[in-house]
Design an enzyme around this catalytic site. Structure first.
Site, PDB file in Angstrom:
ATOM      1  N   LYS A  22       0.832  -1.207   0.000  1.00 57.06           N
ATOM      2  CA  LYS A  22       0.000   0.000   0.000  1.00 57.06           C
ATOM      3  C   LYS A  22       0.866   1.256   0.000  1.00 57.06           C
ATOM      4  CE  LYS A  22      -1.895   1.539   4.013  1.00 57.06           C
ATOM      5  NZ  LYS A  22      -1.578   2.968   4.215  1.00 57.06           N
ATOM      6  N   ASN A  23       1.873   1.270   0.893  1.00 58.62           N
ATOM      7  CA  ASN A  23       2.646   2.501   1.053  1.00 58.62           C
ATOM      8  C   ASN A  23       3.632   2.771  -0.083  1.00 58.62           C
ATOM      9  OD1 ASN A  23       1.207   2.991   3.328  1.00 58.62           O
ATOM     10  ND2 ASN A  23       2.877   2.596   4.783  1.00 58.62           N
ATOM     11  N   ARG A  93      -4.789  10.471   4.661  1.00 58.47           N
ATOM     12  CA  ARG A  93      -3.764  11.512   4.798  1.00 58.47           C
ATOM     13  C   ARG A  93      -2.749  11.469   3.668  1.00 58.47           C
ATOM     14  NH1 ARG A  93      -2.562  13.924   9.286  1.00 58.47           N
ATOM     15  NH2 ARG A  93      -0.416  13.804   8.574  1.00 58.47           N
ATOM     16  N   CYS A 117      -5.057  12.579  13.575  1.00 57.22           N
ATOM     17  CA  CYS A 117      -5.719  11.300  13.348  1.00 57.22           C
ATOM     18  C   CYS A 117      -5.592  10.491  14.618  1.00 57.22           C
ATOM     19  CB  CYS A 117      -5.128  10.576  12.155  1.00 57.22           C
ATOM     20  SG  CYS A 117      -3.459  10.054  12.433  1.00 57.22           S
ATOM     21  N   ARG A 122       0.383  14.517  13.690  1.00 57.69           N
ATOM     22  CA  ARG A 122       0.881  14.293  12.321  1.00 57.69           C
ATOM     23  C   ARG A 122       0.884  15.535  11.433  1.00 57.69           C
ATOM     24  NH1 ARG A 122      -1.083   8.474  10.188  1.00 57.69           N
ATOM     25  NH2 ARG A 122       0.684   8.715   8.809  1.00 57.69           N
ATOM     26  N   VAL A 124       2.393  18.377   8.615  1.00 61.85           N
ATOM     27  CA  VAL A 124       3.081  18.238   7.320  1.00 61.85           C
ATOM     28  C   VAL A 124       4.016  19.430   7.090  1.00 61.85           C
ATOM     29  CG1 VAL A 124       1.418  16.719   6.166  1.00 61.85           C
ATOM     30  CG2 VAL A 124       1.059  19.194   6.114  1.00 61.85           C
ATOM     31  N   ASP A 125       4.461  20.045   8.192  1.00 63.16           N
ATOM     32  CA  ASP A 125       5.328  21.222   8.099  1.00 63.16           C
ATOM     33  C   ASP A 125       6.620  20.953   7.324  1.00 63.16           C
ATOM     34  OD1 ASP A 125       5.698  19.542  10.422  1.00 63.16           O
ATOM     35  OD2 ASP A 125       7.245  20.930  11.092  1.00 63.16           O
ATOM     36  N   ASP A 307       4.435   0.558  12.223  1.00 58.91           N
ATOM     37  CA  ASP A 307       3.236  -0.073  11.659  1.00 58.91           C
ATOM     38  C   ASP A 307       3.069  -1.532  12.083  1.00 58.91           C
ATOM     39  OD1 ASP A 307       2.468   2.240  10.469  1.00 58.91           O
ATOM     40  OD2 ASP A 307       3.022   1.682   8.428  1.00 58.91           O
ATOM     41  N   VAL A 329       7.890   6.779  17.149  1.00 51.29           N
ATOM     42  CA  VAL A 329       7.563   7.501  15.909  1.00 51.29           C
ATOM     43  C   VAL A 329       6.306   8.365  16.054  1.00 51.29           C
ATOM     44  CG1 VAL A 329       7.096   7.280  13.434  1.00 51.29           C
ATOM     45  CG2 VAL A 329       8.693   5.702  14.537  1.00 51.29           C
ATOM     46  N   ARG A 399      -8.826  -0.586   4.641  1.00 52.02           N
ATOM     47  CA  ARG A 399      -7.934   0.425   4.049  1.00 52.02           C
ATOM     48  C   ARG A 399      -6.576  -0.187   3.725  1.00 52.02           C
ATOM     49  NH1 ARG A 399      -6.538   4.782   7.740  1.00 52.02           N
ATOM     50  NH2 ARG A 399      -5.083   5.006   6.033  1.00 52.02           N
TER      51      ARG A 399
HETATM   52  C1  UD1 Z   1       4.231   6.862   6.606  1.00 50.34           C
HETATM   53  C2  UD1 Z   1       3.376   5.663   6.355  1.00 50.34           C
HETATM   54  C3  UD1 Z   1       2.787   5.157   7.670  1.00 50.34           C
HETATM   55  C4  UD1 Z   1       3.893   4.929   8.696  1.00 50.34           C
HETATM   56  C5  UD1 Z   1       4.788   6.142   8.829  1.00 50.34           C
HETATM   57  C6  UD1 Z   1       6.006   5.900   9.714  1.00 50.34           C
HETATM   58  C7  UD1 Z   1       2.557   6.047   4.100  1.00 50.34           C
HETATM   59  C8  UD1 Z   1       1.411   6.354   3.232  1.00 50.34           C
HETATM   60  N1  UD1 Z   1       2.315   6.016   5.419  1.00 50.34           N
HETATM   61  O1  UD1 Z   1       3.377   7.883   7.121  1.00 50.34           O
HETATM   62  O2  UD1 Z   1       2.092   3.937   7.414  1.00 50.34           O
HETATM   63  O3  UD1 Z   1       3.325   4.647   9.962  1.00 50.34           O
HETATM   64  O4  UD1 Z   1       5.268   6.556   7.529  1.00 50.34           O
HETATM   65  O5  UD1 Z   1       6.747   4.830   9.230  1.00 50.34           O
HETATM   66  O6  UD1 Z   1       3.658   5.781   3.641  1.00 50.34           O
HETATM   67  N2  UD1 Z   1       6.287  14.624  11.004  1.00 50.34           N
HETATM   68  C9  UD1 Z   1       6.355  15.985  11.308  1.00 50.34           C
HETATM   69  N3  UD1 Z   1       6.263  16.880  10.275  1.00 50.34           N
HETATM   70  C10 UD1 Z   1       6.117  16.511   8.978  1.00 50.34           C
HETATM   71  C11 UD1 Z   1       6.055  15.120   8.673  1.00 50.34           C
HETATM   72  C12 UD1 Z   1       6.153  14.205   9.712  1.00 50.34           C
HETATM   73  O7  UD1 Z   1       6.479  16.364  12.479  1.00 50.34           O
HETATM   74  O8  UD1 Z   1       6.032  17.369   8.097  1.00 50.34           O
HETATM   75  C13 UD1 Z   1       6.382  13.616  12.101  1.00 50.34           C
HETATM   76  C14 UD1 Z   1       5.098  12.797  12.254  1.00 50.34           C
HETATM   77  O9  UD1 Z   1       4.143  13.463  13.063  1.00 50.34           O
HETATM   78  C15 UD1 Z   1       5.629  11.530  12.900  1.00 50.34           C
HETATM   79  C16 UD1 Z   1       7.011  11.366  12.241  1.00 50.34           C
HETATM   80  O10 UD1 Z   1       7.348  12.645  11.734  1.00 50.34           O
HETATM   81  O11 UD1 Z   1       5.786  11.683  14.293  1.00 50.34           O
HETATM   82  C17 UD1 Z   1       7.075  10.348  11.116  1.00 50.34           C
HETATM   83  O12 UD1 Z   1       5.985  10.563  10.243  1.00 50.34           O
HETATM   84  P1  UD1 Z   1       6.058  10.250   8.667  1.00 50.34           P
HETATM   85  O13 UD1 Z   1       7.224   9.382   8.363  1.00 50.34           O
HETATM   86  O14 UD1 Z   1       5.942  11.537   7.936  1.00 50.34           O
HETATM   87  O15 UD1 Z   1       4.713   9.429   8.462  1.00 50.34           O
HETATM   88  P2  UD1 Z   1       3.879   9.393   7.136  1.00 50.34           P
HETATM   89  O16 UD1 Z   1       4.780   9.640   5.991  1.00 50.34           O
HETATM   90  O17 UD1 Z   1       2.652  10.242   7.300  1.00 50.34           O
END
Ligand code: UD1
Length: 420
Positions: A22-23, A93, A117, A122, A124-125, A307, A329, A399
């Site tokens: 999926k990812n 997301r 969530c 989470r 996206v900064d 995960d 994480v 999902r």
């Molecule tokens: C992806 C995976 C998800 C997995 C996660 C961690 C997909 C679609 N989803 O989610 O299944 O659990 O990686 O392996 O691939 N963060 C920030 N700012 C940002 C981005 C992230 O603070 O702009 C933080 C997040 O809140 C979290 C950490 O970084 O604590 C890691 O998150 P991230 O690797 O970005 O997770 P996703 O990419 O959303």
């Protein structure tokens, strides 16, 4: 709403095939926006999240043709809207993955800001600041990330403050069509990032260093179509292996990749599993023994994946001894613990660690899933329970797990879906 009814106590035995990841599939589908030519994506898993991504592409005006084997041909030359609406982003997301490609290819994008969530805030900064350093103008207003750029994005030297999987993917896609060289430091090393990079290379991108924490991308003027097969899902693989270990079973998973599951396979050996691997299969045999508790600390790849944290917690509930699970994480990923305690587990939460004291068996109960992987862990808890377990809100499972009840049935589990 659908529910899963599970009558536990059966040791899983038999063989199953693993679906596409999926990812990987989600960013690869987003990457099809980077070219006007047709991209064929093969080995797509049959999942709600994939349907949502195809729906998102469709509502932008992108043409998608799905065949009976769920291979999909995507052609974005008919695109009309450069936006991802809130209704879709709130259900998935990973919709944020269209931001980089739209901005790089069309110079403009509007993506609804994903909210919090079930597993934490989470933000996206990091996606936003990296794209800004490549010359994008980005404002967040009315709940939308509104991004634009004059001409092409410019290559940049980006240092990610945290390891972010989709953040790395968004920047890598954007940088593929940027002017000049981009370097992503502290990049995510997840196999799904490598799979996306390999797909982009097949589309004509110039990328090196994928799989390490420094990825170098030399922007090119155009990308072209290709045919790409998504890699196997390591989280689905690990989930079935953990379920087999928890039920003292013996299973073989096929069409998978043992080389990207090291941290999980090592833990399963500590649990007491006998593990054999081939190029694309893994066999796990507990020889009928009760699993031993393990302690786990989640972290970005190649460490133990967040995960799979909930699933290994479920195994520990019925293992011999006491194990501790530390989640590094996500800030709030222990919602399953309270449901497992309702089933007779002995789990204490201490900050970002849970201490699990194994019991002989759990007692079935009606439980509710709060997120995708938590749902899978409750199914495992049901499989190791006496009496019946009913797992509610299983749309979370759909999902991310293809035909979970059919696959578990083929391993002998007494599980079926009921529609209320
Ligand atoms: C992806 C995976 C998800 C997995 C996660 C961690 C997909 C679609 N989803 O989610 O299944 O659990 O990686 O392996 O691939 N963060 C920030 N700012 C940002 C981005 C992230 O603070 O702009 C933080 C997040 O809140 C979290 C950490 O970084 O604590 C890691 O998150 P991230 O690797 O970005 O997770 P996703 O990419 O959303």
């Amino acid at each position: 709403m659908d529910r899963l009814l599970i009558n536990g106590g059966v040791s899983l035995q038999g063989e199953i095939r693993i679906a596409g990841a999926k990812n990987s599939a989600l960013p690869i589908l987003a990457a099809t926006l980077l070219t006007y030519e047709t991209v064929q994506v093969r080995n797509l898993p049959h999942l709600f999240d994939i349907t949502t991504m195809l729906e998102l592409l469709g509502c932008m005006g992108v043409r998608t043709v799905v065949d009976e084997k769920l291979n999909v041909e995507v052609n974005s030359s008919s695109i009309e809207h450069l936006s991802a609406p809130y209704d879709l982003v709130k259900t998935m997301r990973a919709s944020i993955l269209v931001l980089g490609p739209l901005l790089a290819r069309y110079g403009k994008a509007e993506v609804a800001l994903p909210g919090g969530c079930a597993i934490g805030g989470r933000p996206v900064d990091l996606h936003i600041s990296a794209l800004q350093s490549m010359g994008a103008n980005i404002v967040v207003e009315e709940g939308y990330i509104k991004a634009s750029v004059e001409g092409r994005l410019k290559g940049a030297h980006i240092f990610m403050d945290l390891v972010t999987v989709t953040g790395t993917e968004n920047v890598m896609m954007a940088a593929s069509l940027a002017e000049g060289q981009s370097i992503i430091e502290n990049a995510a090393r997840e196999p799904e990032v490598v799979d996306l990079a390999n797909c982009l290379v097949a589309m004509g991108a110039d990328i090196s260093g994928q799989g390490t924490d420094t990825i170098v991308i030399n922007g090119v003027g155009e990308l072209h179509g290709c045919s790409y097969s998504v890699m196997p899902d390591r989280i689905e693989t690990g989930t079935y292996l953990i379920a087999a270990a928890a039920t003292r079973g013996h299973i073989k998973v096929k069409d998978t990749r043992p080389d990207i599951l090291d941290s999980v396979l090592r833990k399963l050996e500590q649990v007491g599993a006998d593990i054999k691997v081939g190029e694309n299969w893994i066999e796990l045999d507990m020889h009928g023994r009760r699993p031993r508790s393990v302690s786990v600390r989640t972290a970005p790849y190649p460490a133990f994946p967040t995960d799979m944290q909930a699933q290994i917690t479920a195994l520990n509930t019925v293992a011999k001894g006491t194990g501790s699970i530390t989640e590094t994480v996500f800030e709030n990923r222990f919602m399953h613990v309270h449901e497992m305690n309702r089933m007779g587990a002995t789990i204490k939460v201490e900050g970002n660690t849970v201490i699990v004291e194994g019991v002989n068996a759990l007692n079935g109960a009606p439980v509710m899933a709060t997120d995708l992987r938590a749902s899978a862990s409750l199914v495992i808890a049901g499989l190791v329970s006496e009496n019946q377990t009913i797992v509610d809100r299983i749309y979370h499972i759909d999902r991310g797990y293809e035909c979970i009840e059919e696959k578990l049935q083929s391993l002998g589990a007494k599980i079926h879906r009921v529609t209320a």
